[in-house]
Design a protein around this motif. Structure first.
Motif, PDB file in Angstrom:
ATOM      1  N   GLU A 128      -7.662   4.422   6.267  1.00  0.00           N
ATOM      2  CA  GLU A 128      -6.303   4.887   5.925  1.00  0.00           C
ATOM      3  C   GLU A 128      -5.242   3.609   5.474  1.00  0.00           C
ATOM      4  O   GLU A 128      -4.695   3.862   4.507  1.00  0.00           O
ATOM      5  CB  GLU A 128      -5.772   5.219   7.517  1.00  0.00           C
ATOM      6  CG  GLU A 128      -4.354   5.624   7.562  1.00  0.00           C
ATOM      7  CD  GLU A 128      -3.962   6.205   8.894  1.00  0.00           C
ATOM      8  OE1 GLU A 128      -2.788   6.882   8.841  1.00  0.00           O
ATOM      9  OE2 GLU A 128      -4.213   5.211   9.494  1.00  0.00           O
ATOM     10  N   LEU A 129      -5.457   2.534   5.803  1.00  0.00           N
ATOM     11  CA  LEU A 129      -4.666   1.399   5.299  1.00  0.00           C
ATOM     12  C   LEU A 129      -4.987   1.012   4.050  1.00  0.00           C
ATOM     13  O   LEU A 129      -3.970   0.742   3.280  1.00  0.00           O
ATOM     14  CB  LEU A 129      -4.742   0.085   6.346  1.00  0.00           C
ATOM     15  CG  LEU A 129      -4.371   0.140   7.702  1.00  0.00           C
ATOM     16  CD1 LEU A 129      -4.510  -1.293   8.391  1.00  0.00           C
ATOM     17  CD2 LEU A 129      -2.849   0.489   7.805  1.00  0.00           C
ATOM     18  N   GLY A 130      -6.265   1.078   3.680  1.00  0.00           N
ATOM     19  CA  GLY A 130      -6.629   0.842   2.024  1.00  0.00           C
ATOM     20  C   GLY A 130      -6.020   1.999   1.314  1.00  0.00           C
ATOM     21  O   GLY A 130      -5.438   1.568   0.089  1.00  0.00           O
ATOM     22  N   LEU A 131      -6.126   3.050   1.780  1.00  0.00           N
ATOM     23  CA  LEU A 131      -5.675   4.222   0.675  1.00  0.00           C
ATOM     24  C   LEU A 131      -3.938   4.230   0.835  1.00  0.00           C
ATOM     25  O   LEU A 131      -3.495   4.238  -0.379  1.00  0.00           O
ATOM     26  CB  LEU A 131      -5.896   5.689   1.605  1.00  0.00           C
ATOM     27  CG  LEU A 131      -7.193   6.092   1.298  1.00  0.00           C
ATOM     28  CD1 LEU A 131      -7.673   7.195   2.172  1.00  0.00           C
ATOM     29  CD2 LEU A 131      -7.911   6.182  -0.215  1.00  0.00           C
ATOM     30  N   PHE A 178      -2.177   1.330   0.905  1.00  0.00           N
ATOM     31  CA  PHE A 178      -1.808   0.258  -0.004  1.00  0.00           C
ATOM     32  C   PHE A 178      -2.155   0.667  -1.400  1.00  0.00           C
ATOM     33  O   PHE A 178      -1.132   0.469  -2.065  1.00  0.00           O
ATOM     34  CB  PHE A 178      -2.710  -0.757   0.356  1.00  0.00           C
ATOM     35  CG  PHE A 178      -2.909  -1.879  -0.654  1.00  0.00           C
ATOM     36  CD1 PHE A 178      -1.936  -2.872  -0.864  1.00  0.00           C
ATOM     37  CD2 PHE A 178      -3.971  -2.040  -1.638  1.00  0.00           C
ATOM     38  CE1 PHE A 178      -1.918  -3.873  -1.999  1.00  0.00           C
ATOM     39  CE2 PHE A 178      -3.971  -2.971  -2.825  1.00  0.00           C
ATOM     40  CZ  PHE A 178      -2.973  -3.883  -2.697  1.00  0.00           C
ATOM     41  N   GLY A 179      -3.269   1.477  -1.710  1.00  0.00           N
ATOM     42  CA  GLY A 179      -3.439   2.004  -2.929  1.00  0.00           C
ATOM     43  C   GLY A 179      -2.094   2.903  -3.397  1.00  0.00           C
ATOM     44  O   GLY A 179      -1.862   2.990  -4.635  1.00  0.00           O
ATOM     45  N   ALA A 180      -1.716   3.725  -2.402  1.00  0.00           N
ATOM     46  CA  ALA A 180      -0.734   4.645  -2.817  1.00  0.00           C
ATOM     47  C   ALA A 180       0.473   3.812  -3.175  1.00  0.00           C
ATOM     48  O   ALA A 180       1.277   4.064  -4.135  1.00  0.00           O
ATOM     49  CB  ALA A 180      -0.357   5.674  -1.542  1.00  0.00           C
ATOM     50  N   GLY A 181       0.765   2.837  -2.556  1.00  0.00           N
ATOM     51  CA  GLY A 181       2.112   1.840  -2.680  1.00  0.00           C
ATOM     52  C   GLY A 181       1.926   1.446  -4.067  1.00  0.00           C
ATOM     53  O   GLY A 181       3.096   1.377  -4.941  1.00  0.00           O
ATOM     54  N   VAL A 182       0.647   0.966  -4.636  1.00  0.00           N
ATOM     55  CA  VAL A 182       0.266   0.554  -5.787  1.00  0.00           C
ATOM     56  C   VAL A 182       0.840   1.715  -7.013  1.00  0.00           C
ATOM     57  O   VAL A 182       1.480   1.421  -7.878  1.00  0.00           O
ATOM     58  CB  VAL A 182      -0.783  -0.327  -5.987  1.00  0.00           C
ATOM     59  CG1 VAL A 182      -1.251  -0.463  -7.516  1.00  0.00           C
ATOM     60  CG2 VAL A 182      -1.089  -1.355  -5.178  1.00  0.00           C
ATOM     61  N   ALA A 226       1.389  -1.921   4.798  1.00  0.00           N
ATOM     62  CA  ALA A 226       0.322  -1.806   3.517  1.00  0.00           C
ATOM     63  C   ALA A 226       1.085  -1.274   2.462  1.00  0.00           C
ATOM     64  O   ALA A 226       0.820  -1.690   1.366  1.00  0.00           O
ATOM     65  CB  ALA A 226      -0.836  -0.847   4.060  1.00  0.00           C
ATOM     66  N   PHE A 227       1.796  -0.205   2.726  1.00  0.00           N
ATOM     67  CA  PHE A 227       2.531   0.209   1.562  1.00  0.00           C
ATOM     68  C   PHE A 227       3.485  -0.674   0.630  1.00  0.00           C
ATOM     69  O   PHE A 227       3.399  -0.903  -0.600  1.00  0.00           O
ATOM     70  CB  PHE A 227       3.352   1.814   2.063  1.00  0.00           C
ATOM     71  CG  PHE A 227       3.905   2.456   0.758  1.00  0.00           C
ATOM     72  CD1 PHE A 227       3.294   3.531   0.264  1.00  0.00           C
ATOM     73  CD2 PHE A 227       5.282   2.028   0.342  1.00  0.00           C
ATOM     74  CE1 PHE A 227       4.030   3.898  -0.887  1.00  0.00           C
ATOM     75  CE2 PHE A 227       5.991   2.817  -0.660  1.00  0.00           C
ATOM     76  CZ  PHE A 227       5.256   3.689  -1.157  1.00  0.00           C
TER      77      PHE A 227
END
Length: 703
Positions: A352-355, A357-361, A433-434
């Motif tokens: 969840e945290l990886g996704l 972070f990716g969404a924030g990018v 993360a975001f």
């Protein structure tokens, strides 16, 4: 550019001759001979043989839009002489809007060597040095030294070396094949006309005509080459290069390549032709223009170009490379620390945290890209990285880096840690993360990774949906490594286990944060002058005061903290309203750029080099400290009387923005080299090397 690593050398025995082979990062090279023993007065061949890593390529004598030709320098015994290198016919390699000429897999480049008639018998050792550039999406300069020992006496063939050299000659042009050629202007294009027995088969047995000029600047290498073909005659449409745009003042040599049906299969043929200036050797009609991404007239040569999916691939690769850029490292270091700390977390939570972070990018890339497109649609000239042209953004990022550095050194904590921004606050992991993803993109904006410029240039010329898709692929590339790790727990086994070392590692990461803050303060000093530095230091003082106040208890500390926040906000507001500072062109070698100054210098008949740069552009600073500061490049500038101009885009400048838009450049760095004899400028690649610069100077000066 990535410098070649240390090259390991080994000696290979080949009968009585001793040849040396060298393995570089991407090319295994050797010096070979077609003779074990040579006779006095004999002409034999030495050759540089290259085994190239799959999907990589080295370059032909004319490398095309970018690159560097391979060189072999021989140190021959006294009285021995060498001829010109023999170049097999090249292939075409497209990278974004660029088209280059070179070789993949394997190539042998022979050089004829003549032994003097009075050469003494016995062993002779010949040394040599080879230099080449090997490229895929990135380029690596490599070099090697060689040594080979031959006998002088009876002429004895080296079977292995002779086979390689004979194959190279078979792939080289077979004379002119009875072809005559002329090169003339037809309106805004060039017409290469060719006639002779070599084309006697006509369109029934011949296809894929293509012209490779020996000299760069004769044609636009990335343009289509539509042709019209009849028995014994052909006319090829070419787009002029900077040497021929206004007039054709010389005869130009090159290779004419085609495929000819032989025994039920198509065989490549190559002839060397000399296109006589201003002449037409047949009266065939001008061929219809080819369409980009299609096929040239007559079922011929595929047109090099960039498609949507190529641009998407370049964006993905560019985003991946951004993870290695120095401007992004401090932010991604925080994410790496978070990954180690989360090693024992639930698998679903890590994913969840990886996704997130990716969404924030990805969302931040889309927002910035949408802002550029929207402002351009409203008549603006915004370029990639435009947000760092705002002093308050630069000051805010500098303050944030300073604050994170203080936290990493343990001066204060919020919750568990300021990794609110780094993504490790108890109960607030998701927002952390975001925000890390958002911050990574903001700091990455000044960095144009290799191949990323082509993707951005393509995106800015597309409809909004297609353009935003390209920006999304950039985000996917930047986020992908961390998302993969979060989804694959087995990869975490390669990371060290959490422990006491992590506190020291976190403290160490404070210093990249401070270094980034220092860089941003320097950018602000260029934008706003001494006043900007004063107010950013006041902002740092206010932040430090707030941190001190919040560590205390009681109503007075709260009041002091609020006062500090107000001081910080005032300093930031004052910075945002400072007048832009006058920016000097640089050292004494460079003048300040303006269109009028370019016109004046060109009227004097001088070559002109223009450096479009910005203080917040990391790649620009690398080029200034590297290729543009190289003594050989500076000597080439001086010897060829090149005028040097610098257009600084640190602050907003509508005139510079218009020039970048006119050339389709997504941002800086951007380099133009105007030729001495007039005509359109040559556009240089965003990552410069000394060889690229020297070659551009010589071409602009007409050498």
């Amino acid at each position: 550019m990535f410098l070649a690593g240390c090259l390991a050398a080994i000696f290979l025995a080949a009968g009585p001759a001793m040849a040396q082979s060298t393995s570089g990062p991407m090319v295994e090279a050797s010096l070979v001979s077609d003779r074990v023993s040579v006779a006095p007065g004999e002409t034999f061949h030495l050759a540089l043989h290259q085994d190239i890593t799959p999907h990589w390529h080295t370059y032909w004598r004319n490398p095309g839009d970018s690159g560097e030709a391979t060189h072999l320098y021989l140190d021959l015994p006294e009285g021995w002489s060498e001829g010109d290198m023999v170049w097999p016919a090249p292939g075409i390699y497209s990278l974004g809007p660029l088209s280059n000429y070179g070789y993949e897999n394997t190539v042998t480049l022979p050089v004829p060597v003549t032994v003097p008639a009075d050469a003494a018998t016995g062993a002779v050792t010949i040394t040599g040095e080879g230099t080449w550039l090997v490229c895929e999406d990135i380029c690596i300069p490599e070099d090697a030294t060689f040594q080979i020992t031959l006998q002088v006496g009876e002429s004895i063939t080296d079977a292995d070396g002779a086979a390689l050299i004979e194959a190279a000659y078979a792939a080289a042009p077979d004379g002119s094949r009875g072809l005559d050629a002329g090169l003339a202007h037809t309106g805004d294009t060039l017409s290469l006309t060719v006639s002779g027995d070599g084309l006697a088969g006509g369109p029934d047995t011949i296809r894929n005509l293509y012209f490779f000029p020996y000299d760069g600047g004769v044609i636009a290498h990335n343009a289509p080459q539509p042709f019209r073909l009849e028995a014994g005659a052909a006319r090829i449409g070419l787009t002029p290069g900077f040497l021929t745009r206004n007039a054709i003042n010389a005869d130009y040599r090159g290779l004419l390549s085609w495929e000819e049906r032989e025994g039920g299969s198509w065989v490549r043929r190559v002839a060397e032709i000399t296109a006589v200036s201003g002449e037409s050797v047949n009266d065939l009609a001008v061929p219809a223009p080819a369409q980009a991404g299609g096929v040239a007239g007559g079922g011929g040569t595929p047109v090099p170009g960039i498609s949507f999916w190529q641009a998407a691939l370049f964006a993905l690769v560019g985003g991946l490379i951004l993870n290695l850029m120095p401007c992004v490292f401090p932010i991604l270091s925080m994410k790496a620390l978070t990954i180690v700390q989360k090693r024992g977390a639930e698998r679903a939570h890590a994913r969840e945290l990886g996704l997130i972070f990716g969404a924030g990018v990805i969302i931040t890339f889309l927002v910035l890209g949408g802002a550029v497109l929207g402002l351009r649609g409203l008549g603006g000239m915004e370029v990639w990285g435009f947000q760092l042209q705002e002093p308050w953004v630069v000051a805010g990022l500098a303050a944030l880096m300073f604050l994170i550095g203080l936290n990493f050194l343990g001066f204060f904590e919020i919750g568990t840690s300021l990794q609110n921004v780094g993504g490790n606050v108890q109960g607030n992991d998701r927002s952390g993360a975001f925000l890390t993803g958002v911050l990574a993109v903001f700091v990455a904006a000044p960095c144009l990774a290799p191949v990323m410029a082509s993707a951005l240039a393509f995106a800015l010329a597309q409809p909004p949906l297609a353009a935003l898709t390209i920006f999304a692929f950039l985000g996917v590339g930047l986020a992908l490594p961390f998302v993969i790790v979060s989804f694959e727990p087995r990869l975490l086994a390669f990371l060290p286990r959490p422990g006491a070392w992590m506190e020291r590692f976190k403290q160490f990461l404070a210093f990249p944060m401070f270094a980034t803050a220092i860089w941003l303060v320097w950018v602000l000093s260029v934008q706003t002058g001494a006043a900007g530095v004063l107010w950013i230091l006041v902002l740092f003082l206010a932040i430090s005061f707030v941190v001190w106040a919040l560590r205390s208890t009681g109503i007075l500390s709260r009041v002091a903290g609020i006062a500090g926040l107000l001081l910080a906000a005032g300093a930031l507001w004052t910075t945002a309203n400072l007048e832009p500072a006058a920016i000097a062109a640089g050292n004494g070698e460079y003048e300040e750029w303006s269109p009028a100054r370019v016109a004046e210098l060109r009227a004097e008949g001088r070559p002109v080099f223009v450096d479009f740069t910005a203080a917040w552009c990391v790649t620009c600073q690398v080029n200034k400290l590297g290729a543009l500061a190289d003594n050989r490049v500076r000597s080439a500038f001086a010897e060829n009387n090149v005028a040097l101009l610098r257009a600084d885009f640190t602050n907003r400048d509508p005139v510079i923005a218009q020039v970048l838009a006119d050339y389709g450049a997504p941002g800086v760095p951007f380099y133009l080299m105007y030729p001495a004899g007039g005509g359109e400028p040559d556009i240089l690649p965003p990552l410069l090397t000394d060889t690229i610069m020297i070659r551009a100077v010589e071409a602009a000066a007409g050498n």
